[in-house]
Motif scaffolding. Structure first.
Motif, PDB file in Angstrom:
ATOM      1  N   TYR A 139     -20.379  26.808 -11.496  1.00  0.00           N
ATOM      2  CA  TYR A 139     -19.832  27.072 -10.321  1.00  0.00           C
ATOM      3  C   TYR A 139     -21.111  27.696  -9.153  1.00  0.00           C
ATOM      4  N   VAL A 140     -21.943  28.134  -9.893  1.00  0.00           N
ATOM      5  CA  VAL A 140     -22.947  28.963  -9.087  1.00  0.00           C
ATOM      6  C   VAL A 140     -23.784  28.065  -8.100  1.00  0.00           C
ATOM      7  N   PRO A 141     -24.289  26.961  -8.628  1.00  0.00           N
ATOM      8  CA  PRO A 141     -25.000  25.907  -7.445  1.00  0.00           C
ATOM      9  C   PRO A 141     -24.148  25.513  -6.335  1.00  0.00           C
ATOM     10  N   LEU A 142     -22.831  25.159  -6.685  1.00  0.00           N
ATOM     11  CA  LEU A 142     -21.947  24.862  -5.750  1.00  0.00           C
ATOM     12  C   LEU A 142     -21.873  25.900  -4.666  1.00  0.00           C
ATOM     13  N   ALA A 143     -21.244  27.264  -5.359  1.00  0.00           N
ATOM     14  CA  ALA A 143     -21.328  28.313  -4.258  1.00  0.00           C
ATOM     15  C   ALA A 143     -22.656  28.566  -3.554  1.00  0.00           C
ATOM     16  N   ILE A 144     -23.674  28.412  -3.824  1.00  0.00           N
ATOM     17  CA  ILE A 144     -25.057  28.634  -3.333  1.00  0.00           C
ATOM     18  C   ILE A 144     -24.807  27.584  -2.067  1.00  0.00           C
ATOM     19  N   LEU A 145     -24.480  26.160  -2.167  1.00  0.00           N
ATOM     20  CA  LEU A 145     -24.572  25.473  -1.229  1.00  0.00           C
ATOM     21  C   LEU A 145     -23.463  25.713  -0.189  1.00  0.00           C
ATOM     22  N   VAL A 146     -22.533  25.869  -0.634  1.00  0.00           N
ATOM     23  CA  VAL A 146     -21.492  26.307   0.417  1.00  0.00           C
ATOM     24  C   VAL A 146     -21.787  27.178   1.285  1.00  0.00           C
ATOM     25  N   THR A 147     -22.094  28.361   0.571  1.00  0.00           N
ATOM     26  CA  THR A 147     -22.498  29.524   1.412  1.00  0.00           C
ATOM     27  C   THR A 147     -23.431  29.464   2.495  1.00  0.00           C
ATOM     28  N   LEU A 148     -24.751  28.743   2.040  1.00  0.00           N
ATOM     29  CA  LEU A 148     -25.737  28.358   3.039  1.00  0.00           C
ATOM     30  C   LEU A 148     -25.248  27.467   4.100  1.00  0.00           C
ATOM     31  N   ALA A 149     -24.435  26.488   3.665  1.00  0.00           N
ATOM     32  CA  ALA A 149     -23.860  25.650   4.791  1.00  0.00           C
ATOM     33  C   ALA A 149     -23.111  26.694   5.711  1.00  0.00           C
ATOM     34  N   GLY A 150     -22.396  27.537   5.269  1.00  0.00           N
ATOM     35  CA  GLY A 150     -21.613  28.476   6.528  1.00  0.00           C
ATOM     36  C   GLY A 150     -22.359  29.211   7.151  1.00  0.00           C
ATOM     37  N   LEU A 151     -23.735  29.780   6.680  1.00  0.00           N
ATOM     38  CA  LEU A 151     -24.781  30.478   7.191  1.00  0.00           C
ATOM     39  C   LEU A 151     -25.607  29.636   8.149  1.00  0.00           C
ATOM     40  N   ARG A 152     -25.868  28.480   7.760  1.00  0.00           N
ATOM     41  CA  ARG A 152     -26.668  27.473   8.676  1.00  0.00           C
ATOM     42  C   ARG A 152     -25.416  26.668   9.597  1.00  0.00           C
ATOM     43  N   ALA A 153     -24.495  26.946   9.532  1.00  0.00           N
ATOM     44  CA  ALA A 153     -23.358  26.159  10.232  1.00  0.00           C
ATOM     45  C   ALA A 153     -23.598  24.560  10.139  1.00  0.00           C
ATOM     46  N   GLU A 154     -23.852  24.300   9.055  1.00  0.00           N
ATOM     47  CA  GLU A 154     -24.265  22.688   8.766  1.00  0.00           C
ATOM     48  C   GLU A 154     -23.352  22.142   7.698  1.00  0.00           C
ATOM     49  N   ALA A 155     -22.103  21.373   8.163  1.00  0.00           N
ATOM     50  CA  ALA A 155     -21.491  20.840   7.209  1.00  0.00           C
ATOM     51  C   ALA A 155     -22.172  19.816   6.089  1.00  0.00           C
ATOM     52  N   SER A 156     -23.261  19.239   6.669  1.00  0.00           N
ATOM     53  CA  SER A 156     -24.107  18.308   6.047  1.00  0.00           C
ATOM     54  C   SER A 156     -24.454  19.156   4.425  1.00  0.00           C
TER      55      SER A 156
END
Length: 270
Positions: free
Chosen positions: A198-215
């Motif tokens: 779950y860790v890599p998925l969590a990191i990617l989703v969290t970064l998507a929120g911080l960057r405001a990038e859905a991609s």
């Protein structure tokens, strides 16, 4: 009714075992470059849909997971495992409730594929995840909501890792002490692998929120693919796959040996 609920619970554990065994084998094949990409639970179900008698597999998995959701709800709402209302008991039951939601979505995915199977399920799943992320980002404070979702995913991973170390997995098994000692490591390896995955998925989703990038949002399987591209990634992915296989094997053991005690009085207040 008691016998039917027990049968549903055992079928549910078996369906969960089948799904994770499939995830583990497919991920292990991806680590060895025998197939294209690693998959998560949805990816494994989509792969089944493309096999001979795929619709039958989807129906059986969907029904089995629905049975498991029923059992999880009995545990969470009606305290089938007699966890009680203590702090630990309520935490356990809350986790079982969230588990019911997760497997409910997975069962829905299986039934949805019966109606419409896309030509490329992995790409369709990523596109759907990014559409959902865009919807969240369009809300007030959407970037923080998406980052919070990533942290929730991380919390699920940490909870699985913690459970791997602290839980007595033989407590609910009706087997001999010798058998229980032999199967407990399967559960520990399985929960540890699930937590770390779950860790890599969590990191990617969290970064998507911080960057405001859905991609930046991706799926469970694609997150595992990102791990494979790192130094020693194929070895890490192979170890993770073996953990998934161990979790699937332990689910089959639970289907056979777990103490199933459906509540006689379906009253959430006890």
């Amino acid at each position: 009714m008691h016998d039917l609920l027990e049968l549903a619970a055992r079928m549910g554990y078996g369906a969960r075992g089948f799904v994770y065994l499939s995830v583990g084998l497919l991920t292990l094949m991806a680590a060895g470059d025998f197939i294209g990409e690693a998959v998560g639970t949805k990816g494994a179900i989509a792969w089944l849909a493309q096999q001979p008698a795929g619709r039958l597999w989807l129906l059986l998995v969907g029904l089995g997971l629905s049975a498991f959701v029923t059992w999880r709800l009995l545990q969470a709402v009606f305290d089938a495992d007699h966890e009680g209302a203590s702090r630990h008991g309520l935490q356990t039951r809350m986790g079982q409730g969230f588990s019911a939601m997760g497997y409910g979505f997975l069962a829905f995915s299986a039934f949805a594929l019966l109606i419409d199977t896309p030509s490329d399920p992995a790409t369709a799943d990523i596109a759907r995840s990014r559409e959902q992320a865009e919807t969240v980002l369009s809300l007030p404070f959407g970037d923080w909501l998406l980052a919070g979702a990533g942290l929730c995913i991380l919390g699920v991973g940490v909870a699985n890792i913690s459970r791997a170390w602290r839980e007595d997995f033989t407590e609910y098994l009706a087997c001999s002490p010798r058998t229980c000692r032999r199967v407990a490591p399967l559960a520990r390896a399985g929960y540890l692998a699930r937590g770390l995955a779950y860790v890599p998925l969590a990191i990617l989703v969290t970064l998507a929120g911080l960057r405001a990038e859905a991609s930046d949002v991706t799926t469970f399987g694609s997150a595992l693919e990102a791990v494979e591209r790192q130094p020693a990634g194929p070895w890490i992915l192979a170890v993770t796959a073996l953990g998934f296989i161990a979790f699937g094997a332990f689910s089959f053991i639970e289907a056979r040996f777990r103490r199933i005690r459906p509540p006689r009085d379906l009253n959430p207040l006890g």
